[in-house]
Design a protein around this motif. Sequence first.
Motif, mmCIF file in Angstrom:
data_model
loop_
_atom_site.group_PDB
_atom_site.id
_atom_site.type_symbol
_atom_site.label_atom_id
_atom_site.label_comp_id
_atom_site.label_asym_id
_atom_site.label_seq_id
_atom_site.Cartn_x
_atom_site.Cartn_y
_atom_site.Cartn_z
ATOM 1 N N PRO A 331 0.821 -1.204 0.000
ATOM 2 C CA PRO A 331 0.000 0.000 0.000
ATOM 3 C C PRO A 331 0.858 1.258 0.000
ATOM 4 N N GLU A 332 0.438 2.279 -0.679
ATOM 5 C CA GLU A 332 1.101 3.579 -0.570
ATOM 6 C C GLU A 332 0.041 4.670 -0.681
ATOM 7 N N THR A 333 0.386 5.828 -0.186
ATOM 8 C CA THR A 333 -0.546 6.943 -0.259
ATOM 9 C C THR A 333 0.121 8.076 -0.999
ATOM 10 N N SER A 334 -0.666 8.746 -1.820
ATOM 11 C CA SER A 334 -0.153 9.894 -2.547
ATOM 12 C C SER A 334 -1.061 11.074 -2.222
ATOM 13 N N ASN A 335 -0.440 12.239 -2.035
ATOM 14 C CA ASN A 335 -1.258 13.433 -1.800
ATOM 15 C C ASN A 335 -2.195 13.649 -2.965
ATOM 16 N N ALA A 336 -1.678 13.389 -4.156
ATOM 17 C CA ALA A 336 -2.446 13.675 -5.358
ATOM 18 C C ALA A 336 -3.466 12.586 -5.661
ATOM 19 N N LEU A 337 -3.069 11.332 -5.478
ATOM 20 C CA LEU A 337 -3.902 10.243 -5.979
ATOM 21 C C LEU A 337 -4.630 9.466 -4.896
ATOM 22 N N GLY A 338 -4.336 9.735 -3.649
ATOM 23 C CA GLY A 338 -5.050 9.048 -2.581
ATOM 24 C C GLY A 338 -4.414 7.707 -2.230
ATOM 25 N N PHE A 339 -5.277 6.715 -1.932
ATOM 26 C CA PHE A 339 -4.786 5.400 -1.525
ATOM 27 C C PHE A 339 -4.599 4.506 -2.731
ATOM 28 N N GLY A 340 -3.443 3.855 -2.785
ATOM 29 C CA GLY A 340 -3.173 2.950 -3.890
ATOM 30 C C GLY A 340 -2.076 1.989 -3.498
ATOM 31 N N PHE A 341 -1.370 1.470 -4.503
ATOM 32 C CA PHE A 341 -0.327 0.492 -4.243
ATOM 33 C C PHE A 341 0.928 0.813 -5.033
ATOM 34 N N ARG A 342 2.063 0.583 -4.393
ATOM 35 C CA ARG A 342 3.334 0.640 -5.094
ATOM 36 C C ARG A 342 3.580 -0.772 -5.601
ATOM 37 N N CYS A 343 3.713 -0.929 -6.919
ATOM 38 C CA CYS A 343 3.871 -2.268 -7.468
ATOM 39 C C CYS A 343 5.247 -2.423 -8.099
ATOM 40 N N GLY A 344 5.801 -3.600 -7.994
ATOM 41 C CA GLY A 344 7.079 -3.902 -8.636
ATOM 42 C C GLY A 344 6.861 -4.880 -9.774
ATOM 43 N N PHE A 345 7.488 -4.604 -10.917
ATOM 44 C CA PHE A 345 7.315 -5.436 -12.104
ATOM 45 C C PHE A 345 8.676 -5.864 -12.650
ATOM 46 N N LEU A 346 8.658 -6.901 -13.475
ATOM 47 C CA LEU A 346 9.908 -7.369 -14.081
ATOM 48 C C LEU A 346 10.398 -6.392 -15.132
ATOM 49 N N GLY A 347 9.465 -5.702 -15.762
ATOM 50 C CA GLY A 347 9.822 -4.760 -16.807
ATOM 51 C C GLY A 347 8.559 -4.065 -17.279
ATOM 52 N N LEU A 348 8.698 -3.255 -18.324
ATOM 53 C CA LEU A 348 7.546 -2.474 -18.780
ATOM 54 C C LEU A 348 6.443 -3.327 -19.382
ATOM 55 N N LEU A 349 6.828 -4.380 -20.086
ATOM 56 C CA LEU A 349 5.800 -5.236 -20.683
ATOM 57 C C LEU A 349 4.978 -5.897 -19.575
ATOM 58 N N HIS A 350 5.678 -6.352 -18.557
ATOM 59 C CA HIS A 350 5.007 -6.964 -17.420
ATOM 60 C C HIS A 350 4.036 -5.967 -16.777
ATOM 61 N N MET A 351 4.494 -4.722 -16.637
ATOM 62 C CA MET A 351 3.661 -3.678 -16.053
ATOM 63 C C MET A 351 2.407 -3.462 -16.900
ATOM 64 N N GLU A 352 2.616 -3.403 -18.201
ATOM 65 C CA GLU A 352 1.499 -3.174 -19.114
ATOM 66 C C GLU A 352 0.488 -4.320 -19.029
ATOM 67 N N ILE A 353 1.004 -5.519 -18.927
ATOM 68 C CA ILE A 353 0.130 -6.688 -18.859
ATOM 69 C C ILE A 353 -0.693 -6.670 -17.574
ATOM 70 N N ILE A 354 -0.056 -6.355 -16.462
ATOM 71 C CA ILE A 354 -0.790 -6.311 -15.186
ATOM 72 C C ILE A 354 -1.873 -5.228 -15.247
ATOM 73 N N GLN A 355 -1.516 -4.063 -15.787
ATOM 74 C CA GLN A 355 -2.518 -2.997 -15.897
ATOM 75 C C GLN A 355 -3.712 -3.457 -16.720
ATOM 76 N N GLU A 356 -3.403 -4.085 -17.859
ATOM 77 C CA GLU A 356 -4.496 -4.520 -18.730
ATOM 78 C C GLU A 356 -5.348 -5.592 -18.077
ATOM 79 N N ARG A 357 -4.695 -6.483 -17.334
ATOM 80 C CA ARG A 357 -5.481 -7.532 -16.680
ATOM 81 C C ARG A 357 -6.364 -6.940 -15.596
ATOM 82 N N LEU A 358 -5.872 -5.955 -14.868
ATOM 83 C CA LEU A 358 -6.694 -5.316 -13.831
ATOM 84 C C LEU A 358 -7.935 -4.705 -14.469
ATOM 85 N N GLU A 359 -7.733 -4.122 -15.632
ATOM 86 C CA GLU A 359 -8.858 -3.459 -16.276
ATOM 87 C C GLU A 359 -9.820 -4.441 -16.918
#
Length: 599
Positions: A331-359
């Motif tokens: 979990p992380e908090t941002s003044n701008a974005l509120g409550f969310g999560f700091r996520c670690g990925f293997l690389g950008l493709l992995h990040m893109e895939i996780i984002q797309e799967r969440l959606e």
Amino acid sequence: TDQTHIRNFCIIAHIDHGKSTLADRLLEFTGTVSKRELMEQTLDQMELEREKGITIKAQAVRMRYTALNGEEYELNLIDTPGHVDFTYEVSRSLAACEGALLVIDATQGVEAQTLANLYLAVEADLNIIPVINKIDLPSADPERVKQEVEEVVGLPKEECILASAKEGTGTQDILEAIIKHIPPPKGYVNRPLRALVFDSHYDAYKGVIAYVRVVDGKLRQGERVTMMATSSVTEILEAGYFHPRLVSDGALTTGEVGYIATGFKNVKDCRVGDTVTVPGAIGEIEALAGYKPAKPMVFAGIYPVEGNDYPLLRDALDRLQLNDASLVYQPETSNALGFGFRCGFLGLLHMEIIQERLEREYNLAILATAPSVEYYVTRTNGETEIVDNPSAMPSFGEIEKIEEPFMDISIFTPSRYIGAIMELVTTRRGIFKEMKYIEAERVLLNYAMPLAELIVDFYDQLKSRTQGYASLDYSLAGYQDSDLVKLDILVNGVAVDALSLIVHREKAYYQGRALVEKLRSLIPRQLFEVPIQAAIGARVIARETVKAMRKDVLAKCYGGDITRKRKLLEKQKEGKKRMKMVGNVEIPQEAFMAVLSLE
Ligand code: GDP
Ligand code: MG
């Protein structure tokens, strides 16, 4: 099956050279999957994989093949992903095999990942069978590629099998070569069970399904087993093999590849790389060598667009992690974005895939911040800490030094692009190391380059400057001191933490300017004027202004037909999904990613 009649192998290749298509041909030739059942690229099961045409999760399948010598063999094929983000999946799969088919596109030749995967296979002691694929294409040049196999890969060119996975040419030759050139497993049949977990997935009914390679002994449904690293104990609910769907037949013997349903409710009880054994053997036997655990390299904040969705986002991440142990988050908090999560990925493709799967799979509207790397920060008081979020960087007066990850990168390219690549790499703080001629007009370039520079659009830039001809591979070289500063972005006078970034001091001015310019074009007009500033500490280095909105957008439609008005409103609502109110200014998703497309 008796070990002498088992062969375990994988297919490795540069992306798009034809691994998955070749796997389909092998399945078809051995009658494992009938032509009717055989959809294109059977092993790529995830919807996203089909769309992107890439293999994300390694898949395994057992085939029966009657060789020309009249004997029947059990062949276990493990398909591996080709993208550099997923190298760790490749090394897992290799550990379960004795041999590998190295597929090379006859129109392309050896590319960056061909070599990267080859090195992994050699490290894992595999016997390698070179396959030159796509010989049906008019531009195929198998003779040239054979030469490369001899000179670059270091295998005799006579060993190359010529194939067209599309047309089925060479399929039988490949199967015969597997029997002949890949050694059978040589485990101890009468010793206590040792099985290597090379992958896993989560099943709501059967718990964690572990994909295993039995090295010594055997296992049976109903037996109690224990995981050596975690000491978790369970009873095998089900055991069987991949066809490629799971087929339960109750047991696995020495040398075989298959799965066990463990009933574990948490992947953490059954880590990939762990050894499965029987409780009685603990203390008597040694664990199998695991392999490099996946290390997240790229970090980003993921936030729900609607604050209420936070619990849903957390559940979705929990569930994604059940299948993907390389995804980490907190979990992380941002003044701008509120409550969310700091996520670690293997690389950008992995990040893109996780984002797309969440959606797609979880129907969540999310906002992601620009990716960051992990910095090692030493404070003036001698304490060190790891910072993966630019906004968490201590203030500069307190910092003694910052180290950042540097990558070894290798680029294969036709020699006419050397100049263009040198120029690109130099602007990315790359350091030239070496150049080797692969053949008269193709070279291998090696550089050291900060990962932070690699993740901002480097690959696309490389492709566009070389008309798509260059291929890239990279791996972590280590951490190095760099002269870095934090660039803060102020919107309407307020620093937006989610827009902060870490940049090299020499590039700070330029990047600050480029970023505020870009943000001006991305942040929609408000009813008032919105200044956008870039600052280092208290010093503002660039400023742009989003002018106030002049007319009500709806005024244009006044008196116009109602459907047009409704459409406009709907469009605005659609757009809002990806907007976040920061203070009194709406900031769209693209703004958080703006840093990725500054050039
Ligand atoms: P992978 O990324 O290595 O798994 O490659 P794929 O199997 O997904 O193949 C990449 C592309 O090459 C697909 O469009 C295939 O249809 C095509 N392809 C694969 N093998 C052949 C072949 O032997 N001949 C031709 N002409 N195309 C092929
Ligand atoms: Mg594939």
